[in-house]
Every structure is written in structure tokens, then in C-alpha cells.
Write a protein that holds these residues in place. Structure first.
Motif, short mmCIF file in Angstrom:
data_model
loop_
_atom_site.label_atom_id
_atom_site.label_comp_id
_atom_site.label_asym_id
_atom_site.label_seq_id
_atom_site.Cartn_x
_atom_site.Cartn_y
_atom_site.Cartn_z
N LYS A 113 47.53 58.52 90.53
CA LYS A 113 47.20 56.94 90.19
C LYS A 113 46.91 56.73 88.72
O LYS A 113 46.32 57.41 87.81
N SER A 142 51.54 51.74 89.50
CA SER A 142 50.62 51.47 88.14
C SER A 142 51.90 50.55 87.32
O SER A 142 52.68 51.43 87.20
N ASP A 198 49.89 51.42 84.43
CA ASP A 198 49.53 51.25 83.63
C ASP A 198 50.49 52.45 82.52
O ASP A 198 51.31 52.74 82.72
#
Length: 547
Positions: free
Chosen positions: A212, A228, A230
Motif C-alpha cells: 500500500k 494509490s 503515492d
């Protein structure tokens, strides 16, 4: 070309023309293909035809000059396109009691989830399976339960699928070193160092499946919108899958072939042309589980995803208007005017709607909606699907006939046994297999152009000779080959596309009552993404009606 590591070099246009001339046994003049005029005895008995999307009619949008509509009608919501996204939107609207119409260019609905049928079997014209859905994808699980494919849940909350909808054993085999092995990951005759590298890669994919980002979302998820943001992971979109492999020290020929196969399977191009994020998503995005199946198992049917399409269609069958070429969508105050050509009647018509859902790819949408920005970064992979009727499939050495049958380093992606899911006790007189070929010899535009220019004789020879690599005497057993050409088969997630401003910008139409719904908005052309965007568009309509 068959038998070579076909991904090592890019063909020039001249090379491609020469290649097609050789396989067709004919000659070529500048700028066009000339089909062989006389079939050899080896192929003369094989009948069939070329099918395809109604490109000639669709291209009339470019020409314009349509007359003023002769007929005007009204509806609450007008859906343009009856692929999975359009049908999913229609289902949700119907469940809410909202009036709608669906306009479709083709005579039949479904898009690349369409199917055909002959005296021996139903068969897919495009997509042919659905992997087990992720447990968090509740809307899709509800659809499968509604269709009777998911029969309940066990005490641990895992779905229980109807056994006849799960792929029957044996599932997959690979023809490598002149024999069939179980599974598609190369194993037979592969050196220990390469096997070790393959295992290391698969372990890395398993790790990435569960990882994650800083926002606590899975780095890779389905639908893509749930993944995600990110930068540690989204940065992977800036390089190709092949570059990522090389950076990580993956060099074995067998692993590189397998990754090329996977990328061509889902995206229509090899690992050098596909974003590393998309290449990893192929493995790490799927996290489906079941009480009565392995996580790697798939749901499939003789007609492929046509079975799912048929279930969705029941919600809009009475509202579907096929053979309708939409050529202009015009915002008009709080309404939307949708103009289309009724192909059968030969007259133009207009539907005035409160809302419009454009369930079409971006290259179509930008021609329909005035002032829509160009979608130059949206690249579509052309495909060819052939359904082959034959006396029988010759047995080979090694593992027996499976649902999915692939040749190592083959030009095509192999074939699916359309009758694998047959539950009848009576064996048909003939067998039917579905053969897949991503048309990635050249860039998409030129591959599309040349493929559409080939006649049936060319395709018969190419397909039969490809099958003969693993089945030496199969030519004499083939009775019919029906070819389906998909000029814009699927969106191609090339490096930089998934994180591009352009992809995110086209999510909005710029109009409060016009919504887009198509898998190309995700950058990945799979059933789950089309279903997600169809539902999302319908939810936007519902929310606007309540506001």
C-alpha cells in the motif's frame, strides 16, 4: 516470423509488407496488398468471411454534411454506445426507474464483449473471461450474484461461484520445445537460472499485490481509480515494463517472452511499449478470492464475456436502438440534443435529453461533442480474433488440450477452446476454437490500415500456418475461419499515459449534464473498468436529478 523472438526488433513498414506477401504467397504493389488470386489445394476447402465493426458507416462522422433531423423525440437520459459501460449505465438507470434510450452504431450490442454462434458452439468475438473480482469490488460482486454466477458466501465471507461458470480443468498449456507443458509460464527445457529468475519475479508480483502507498490505498487496484496516488508507485508509469525488468536485473529470455505475452494479452503491445505501472498491474491489481476456487481461476463461458453482456442487456433491451450513427451531441441550455442517422431508414433523427452518457471511446467522443479537446495521447491497439471450425484438434505430445493454448514465441496469443465449458453429454461433430492476434507489427495506425486491407485468403493462410506450428497437419482439418477485425480493440497504456493530465482531464465533459463512460478513461481495457465507469456515469445522472 514465427519461431523467432518477435519482440526483439521493430518491423519497418517495408519489412511488414514483405512479410505479409510471403505468408500470403502473393505479390505486392506500392501502397496496397494484393491477395493471392488462386488458393493452393492446402487452403481451398476453408470457407468463412471477415466481420468487423461498421467502420465505413462510422467514418461518415468525419465527412459531416448530415441533413437537418426529420424526427425529434424526448427522453430523460440518452446513452450513446452499448458496450459494457453503456449497458452497465442502463442497468443502474433502469433499477432507479429512470427513462432512457441507448443508441448503438452496430446491428448488435456488446462491443468487444459480443459473441457469435454456429451449429456447434457459441464463441466470443472479443473478450472471453473475467478473473475473480477483488472482494472490495462490491458492485461487480452484486452483479454476479444477480446473474446467478455467485451463489453465496461462506462463513469467512468468501464468494462461492457456480461451478459451471468457473473455467473447467485443464486450464492452460504452453507449446515449448516441441511439446505441451502445463501452465503458461515457461518451465519445460528452461535452465535453472532462468527458472530461479521467474520465481523471483513472481514473488515480487505477490509482494506488490499487497503493498500500500502512503495514502493506505493498494498501490495497484481494480478499478484503477482506487489505486494509490503515492509517487513511489505512480512514477512507474514513466518507464516501460521492459525498462523496469532490466533495472531489476531480470534478463532471461523466457521471462521476457512471458511478460511480452502478458502485455500483448491485456494491452495489445509488448513490454517495451507498455508502462511499467500497467505491466505490474496485470499481476498485482488482481486480488480476487473464492471459497471454491483458486485466486488465479477465471469465470468463462462458451461465448466469453458475451454471457455477462447478455445479462446486462436485459435491462435495456426495449430501449436499445441499433444501427444508429450518432454524429453530433449539442448542449442546449439544460438539455442535450443528440443527432443521429437511422441507418436502416436512411433518415436523420434527434433525441432531446435531460442527460447524456457518452459510452464511447475518446476518439469518437471528441468528434461528437463540440469544442471537445483532441485526445492525441489516447492510443488504441488493433486486434484480430478468428473463430475456427474444424473436425478436431490434433493431439500433441505432453499436456492435453486446455481452455487456453499458447505457443512459446508464437506470433499470435494462441487459441481458446470455445467448447471447454460445454456441459452437454453429447459431443459436437466439429470443434470450435477462438484464435487471438494483437496487430502490433507496426504502429497502431499503420497496423490498422494494413489489416483492414487484407482479404480472407490472406488471413486463412496466416492463421492456419500459425496453428500448424503446434499442430502440424491441422490445415486439412479446418473447415471454416471467420475473422473479426477490431481496428481500435483496446486502449494502450503506453509510458506516461496513466499519469498524464490529458487522461485525467477527459474524465469531465465540461457540461453538467453530459458524462463519459468507457474503459479508456482508466487506461486499461478490462470488463471491470468499463463496468465501473458505466455505473459512475449513471450515479452522476441520478445525483443530478436529485439536486
Amino acid at each position: 516470423m514465427n519461431g523467432e523472438n518477435t519482440r526483439s526488433n521493430t518491423l519497418t513498414r517495408k519489412d511488414f509488407l514483405r512479410y505479409m506477401a510471403l505468408i500470403a504467397g502473393g505479390s505486392i504493389t506500392v501502397g496496397q496488398y494484393v491477395a493471392c488470386q488462386n488458393k493452393t489445394d492446402r487452403y481451398a476447402h476453408i470457407t468463412g468471411k471477415i466481420n468487423g465493426a461498421s467502420a465505413a458507416i462510422g467514418h461518415r462522422i468525419r465527412e459531416g454534411s448530415f441533413p437537418v433531423p426529420e424526427v425529434t423525440t424526448y427522453t430523460d437520459t440518452l446513452i450513446v454506445g452499448s458496450g459494457i459501460a453503456g449497458l452497465a449505465a442502463a442497468r443502474k438507470l433502469q433499477q432507479q426507474g429512470i427513462d432512457f434510450k441507448v443508441l448503438e452504431l452496430e446491428p448488435t450490442p456488446g462491443g468487444n464483449a459480443g459473441f457469435g454462434k454456429n451449429a456447434y458452439a457459441a464463441y466470443p468475438l472479443g473478450a472471453h473471461y473475467l478473473p475473480l473480482p477483488n472482494l472490495q469490488h462490491t458492485a461487480l460482486l452484486e452483479l454476479l450474484e444477480e446473474a446467478g454466477m455467485l451463489t453465496g458466501y461462506d462463513a469467512a465471507g468468501l464468494p462461492i461461484y457456480r461451478e459451471t461458470d468457473l473455467c473447467f480443468d485443464p486450464e492452460e498449456r504452453l507449446f515449448i520445445h516441441d511439446r505441451w507443458q502445463e501452465g503458461l509460464v515457461p518451465q519445460f527445457g528452461v535452465q535453472a537460472a532462468a527458472l530461479s529468475e521467474i520465481q523471483r519475479f513472481l514473488a515480487e508480483m505477490e509482494r506488490l499485490r499487497q503493498v500500500k502507498g502512503a495514502d493506505q490505498l493498494f498501490a495497484f487496484d481494480i478499478p484503477v481509480a482506487n489505486s494509490s496516488a503515492d509517487p513511489v508507485y505512480t512514477a512507474l508509469d514513466q518507464i516501460s515494463m521492459r525498462t523496469w525488468l532490466e533495472q531489476k536485473g531480470y534478463h532471461s529470455e523466457e521471462l521476457h517472452w512471458y511478460l511480452d505475452y502478458c502485455c500483448r494479452d491485456d494491452y495489445g503491445a509488448d513490454a517495451a511499449a507498455i508502462s511499467a505501472w500497467a505491466g505490474i498491474h496485470y499481476f498485482a491489481g488482481r486480488k480476487g478470492k473464492a471459497a471454491n476456487a483458486e485466486s488465479s481461476q477465471v469465470l468463462t463461458w462458451p461465448e466469453g464475456n458475451g454471457r455477462l453482456m447478455q445479462h446486462l442487456l436485459q435491462f435495456s433491451k426495449e430501449s436499445l436502438l441499433p444501427n444508429s450513427l450518432v454524429y453530433q451531441v449539442t448542449p442546449a441550455g439544460d438539455k442535450v440534443q443528440v443527432d443521429y442517422l437511422d441507418v436502416h431508414q436512411g433518415i436523420t433523427k434527434r433525441i432531446v435529453a435531460d442527460h447524456c452518457i457518452l459510452a464511447v471511446p475518446q476518439f469518437v467522443g471528441r468528434r461528437l461533442l463540440p469544442a471537445r479537446p483532441p485526445a492525441a495521447n489516447f492510443v488504441y491497439s488493433p486486434w484480430l480474433v478468428a473463430n475456427i471450425t474444424l473436425d478436431n484438434i490434433p493431439a500433441g505430445s505432453g499436456y492435453p488440450l486446455c481452455w487456453d493454448n499458447v505457443v512459446y514465441k508464437g506470433r499470435s496469443l494462441g487459441y481458446v477452446n470455445a467448447q471447454q465449458q460445454n456441459i452437454s453429454q453429447i459431443s459436437p461433430d466439429k470443434q470450435v476454437i477462438t484464435w487471438y492476434l494483437p496487430l502490433d507489427h507496426l504502429d497502431p495506425v499503420n497496423s490498422r490500415k494494413y489489416a483492414l486491407g487484407l482479404d480472407h485468403a490472406h488471413w486463412v493462410k496466416l492463421i492456419a500456418d500459425d496453428l500448424a506450428i503446434a499442430h502440424r497437419h491441422i490445415h486439412a482439418l479446418i473447415r471454416r475461419i471467420d475473422v473479426q477485425v477490431w481496428g481500435h480493440g483496446m486502449i494502450r497504456p503506453h509510458p506516461g499515459f496513466l499519469t498524464s493530465q490529458e487522461r485525467h482531464a477527459v474524465q469531465q465533459s465540461g457540461h453538467s449534464n453530459i458524462f463519459f463512460a468507457h474503459s479508456d478513461l482508466s487506461g486499461i481495457s478490462i470488463f471491470e473498468e468499463a463496468f465501473y465507469h458505466g455505473n459512475k456515469a449513471a450515479e452522476n445522472v441520478i445525483a443530478r436529478r436529485r439536486s
